[in-house]
Design an enzyme around this catalytic site. Sequence first.
Site, PDB file in Angstrom:
ATOM      1  N   LYS A  40       2.686   9.591   0.141  1.00  0.00           N
ATOM      2  CA  LYS A  40       3.908   9.430   0.009  1.00  0.00           C
ATOM      3  C   LYS A  40       4.201   8.932  -1.974  1.00  0.00           C
ATOM      4  O   LYS A  40       3.381   9.193  -3.005  1.00  0.00           O
ATOM      5  CB  LYS A  40       4.063   8.372   0.304  1.00  0.00           C
ATOM      6  N   TYR A 265      12.838  -7.130 -29.772  1.00  0.00           N
ATOM      7  CA  TYR A 265      13.588  -8.066 -29.296  1.00  0.00           C
ATOM      8  C   TYR A 265      13.228  -9.521 -28.754  1.00  0.00           C
ATOM      9  O   TYR A 265      12.328  -9.863 -28.675  1.00  0.00           O
ATOM     10  CB  TYR A 265      13.665  -7.609 -27.471  1.00  0.00           C
TER      11      TYR A 265
HETATM   12  C1  LIG Z   1       0.762   3.329   2.072  1.00  0.00           C
HETATM   13  C2  LIG Z   1       0.100   3.505   3.235  1.00  0.00           C
HETATM   14  C3  LIG Z   1      -0.889   3.658   3.670  1.00  0.00           C
HETATM   15  C4  LIG Z   1      -2.177   4.043   2.237  1.00  0.00           C
HETATM   16  O1  LIG Z   1      -2.982   3.192   1.150  1.00  0.00           O
HETATM   17  P1  LIG Z   1      -3.821   3.264   0.915  1.00  0.00           P
HETATM   18  O2  LIG Z   1      -3.814   2.027   0.124  1.00  0.00           O
HETATM   19  O3  LIG Z   1      -3.005   3.746  -0.909  1.00  0.00           O
HETATM   20  O4  LIG Z   1      -4.784   3.763   0.746  1.00  0.00           O
HETATM   21  C5  LIG Z   1      -1.281   3.298   5.012  1.00  0.00           C
HETATM   22  N1  LIG Z   1      -0.865   3.223   5.891  1.00  0.00           N
HETATM   23  C6  LIG Z   1       0.218   2.894   5.395  1.00  0.00           C
HETATM   24  C7  LIG Z   1       1.057   2.721   6.781  1.00  0.00           C
HETATM   25  C8  LIG Z   1       0.679   2.697   4.286  1.00  0.00           C
HETATM   26  O5  LIG Z   1       2.429   2.973   4.173  1.00  0.00           O
END
Ligand SMILES: *Cc1c(COP(=O)(O)O)cnc(C)c1O
Length: 377
Positions: A40, A265
């Site tokens: 993702k 800033y």
């Molecule tokens: C993002 C996600 C993962 C992967 O987790 P990692 O800690 O990056 O290995 C697994 N399961 C779900 C439901 C997620 O949303």
Amino acid sequence: MSINRQQRCWAEIDLAAFERNLKGIQAALPAKMRYVAVVKADAYGHGMPQIVRRLMQSGVDAFAVANIKEAADIRHMGVGWPILILSPVLPEEAARLIEDDLTPTISTQAEANWLNELARQKRAQLKVHLKIDTGMGRLGVWHEQATELLHTIQQLPHLKLEGIYTHFSSADSEPSFTRLQRERLLRVLETIPKEGLLIHADNSASLRSLSGTNPFNAVRIGLLQFGVPPYPQSALGHVPVEPVFSFYTRVGLIKDLPAATDISYGRTHQLARDSRIAVLTAGYADGIPLALSNTGAVLIHGQRCPILGRVTMDQTIVDITPLVNVEPGETAVLIGSSGAEEITVTEFSQTAGSIPWESLCSITKRVTRVYVGSREI
Ligand SMILES: *Cc1c(COP(=O)(O)O)cnc(C)c1O
């Protein structure tokens, strides 16, 4: 370093290291354990197509993404790969599920019913995974009601249950709660026939507690693939991984300023001594967290150069007083190595009060991803 890598700010993705990580993870998994690659958010900021191509070649079993758009991008790269959508699907997105042969996650009776109705209208059968909430308090049917929802799904003629899963909330911090979550899922599984189902719970952080002696037959791995251990002090034991992502910018300007000069800033820093500063050609619009203001550092000539004052949108000011012969145009390392020094993704995110997952997907579109270490295919 060749010229074309050098921009104002860029990330290098070491695909050879990525491929070695995949081999290492696959070798560490119990026999017959399926590997669901979580890609993702543009493969955690590494670039979906390049990463997915390597995963397809390395023989992962399935992909998991957040949404329909990400899933469609993978589907266009290869027919036949199972693609699981981890987040809830919105009504107007649903037609794509059937067109692109995607697998949604079901958490409620209402979702089961409308997805079944959608599939009926399209004269199709929709593959689904049931998610069970064992203590994350987000998606999934609460474990005590899971058997009931499972029976509903099995009775809906246009849904085909292919998997059951849960998500651990504290795999990196609370082994005892992870054990409780695992037991809650196991209790549900005792009540149902499991043949042919993909049963998965583990993510990167819980891999070390995985054994081959339970009904789990798949893992969902995201972060670890990219060589970032999910623990504060890496203790992965049997899964060897190496860094994949490095992050660079350039020295745009060098100048000498007298002690007591205010910097950035809000006058967020005041020079303690006569200093030489470098203005780097990247800021928070590239993904250098504002939280690194006055706390982070970059590496130039193998030395740590502290960030002075507030990180700005396009520029960041660092102290290079101890360094000799730095020239405009030279590279500054935000994540990666220089000489004997290294800033890991873990350090980068901890210094910013963040977590590696967020840091990696906060590197913005302005930052060109340069792929190295493996032939582009
Ligand atoms: C993002 C996600 C993962 C992967 O987790 P990692 O800690 O990056 O290995 C697994 N399961 C779900 C439901 C997620 O949303």
